[in-house]
Design a protein around this motif. Structure first.
Motif, PDB file in Angstrom:
ATOM      1  N   ARG A  18      -1.970  -0.782 130.691  1.00 42.74           N
ATOM      2  CA  ARG A  18      -0.812  -0.335 131.469  1.00 42.74           C
ATOM      3  C   ARG A  18       0.248  -1.422 131.460  1.00 42.74           C
ATOM      4  O   ARG A  18      -0.068  -2.599 131.524  1.00 42.74           O
ATOM      5  CB  ARG A  18      -1.239  -0.035 132.902  1.00 42.74           C
ATOM      6  CG  ARG A  18      -2.097   1.197 132.998  1.00 42.74           C
ATOM      7  CD  ARG A  18      -2.513   1.486 134.432  1.00 42.74           C
ATOM      8  NE  ARG A  18      -3.072   2.804 134.542  1.00 42.74           N
ATOM      9  CZ  ARG A  18      -4.327   3.108 134.253  1.00 42.74           C
ATOM     10  NH1 ARG A  18      -5.149   2.176 133.845  1.00 42.74           N
ATOM     11  NH2 ARG A  18      -4.760   4.339 134.374  1.00 42.74           N
ATOM     12  N   ALA A  29       6.569   3.014 134.227  1.00 41.79           N
ATOM     13  CA  ALA A  29       5.178   2.711 133.913  1.00 41.79           C
ATOM     14  C   ALA A  29       4.707   3.498 132.690  1.00 41.79           C
ATOM     15  O   ALA A  29       4.978   4.686 132.562  1.00 41.79           O
ATOM     16  CB  ALA A  29       4.294   3.029 135.107  1.00 41.79           C
ATOM     17  N   GLU A  76       2.919   7.731 135.505  1.00 38.74           N
ATOM     18  CA  GLU A  76       3.046   6.938 134.284  1.00 38.74           C
ATOM     19  C   GLU A  76       3.290   7.854 133.087  1.00 38.74           C
ATOM     20  O   GLU A  76       2.942   9.026 133.101  1.00 38.74           O
ATOM     21  CB  GLU A  76       1.755   6.140 134.030  1.00 38.74           C
ATOM     22  CG  GLU A  76       1.424   5.169 135.120  1.00 38.74           C
ATOM     23  CD  GLU A  76       0.039   4.573 134.970  1.00 38.74           C
ATOM     24  OE1 GLU A  76      -0.159   3.458 135.480  1.00 38.74           O
ATOM     25  OE2 GLU A  76      -0.844   5.202 134.368  1.00 38.74           O
TER      26      GLU A  76
END
Length: 157
Positions: free
Chosen positions: A25, A33, A67
């Motif tokens: 990540r 993200a 994300e």
């Protein structure tokens, strides 16, 4: 996070590599993200279910966290039809919603396999930079025959 460890029986010189999965990540300025599931090794009938489950979990986790999910197949080999089904199952919902999973996979055999399969929930990119640029622009023009255009994903900034 690393999922699965190679068993000594599966690791042999010159043979297919064991499937290893890892999630990375990061935060990209202007994009937000990004969560990348990296697959390394050979996806075959023995481990295709594990890839499918890991990809489904990856997509669900990325959705909950806001994300942008990516799948990196740079170091992966798709060995059989089960490997394609492992990708098709979790990305089907994305395709029905008019979205697609961005896949990074510069190996020619992977690109050809995905193009021939025509999976609508997959958007192939030659490298990570291209995939991130497509996410950042909010547009994902088809990069492989048989794919469908995707609507921009809402960003959570």
């Amino acid at each position: 996070m690393e999922i699965g460890q190679p068993s000594p029986a599966r690791v042999r010189p010159g043979g297919p590599g064991p499937l290893l999965l890892r999630t990375e990540r990061e935060h990209r300025t202007g994009l937000g993200a990004v969560s990348v599931l990296k697959a390394r090794g050979t996806v075959d009938a023995d481990n295709a279910g594990r890839l499918s489950a890991a990809l489904a979990a990856h997509l669900a986790d990325a959705e909950r966290a806001g994300e942008h999910p990516l799948l990196d197949l740079t170091e992966a080999h798709l060995a059989c039809a089960a490997a394609l089904r492992a990708l098709a199952a979790p990305t089907g919902a994305l395709a029905r919603a008019g979205r697609a999973l961005h896949v990074v996979q510069p190996r020619p055999h992977v690109r050809e396999t995905l193009a021939e399969a025509g999976l609508p929930g997959i958007r192939a990119h030659a490298d990570l930079t291209t995939a991130l640029r497509a996410l950042d622009s909010g547009e994902t023009p088809p990069t492989e025959p048989g794919t469908v255009p995707t609507a921009p994903r809402p960003t959570h900034r």
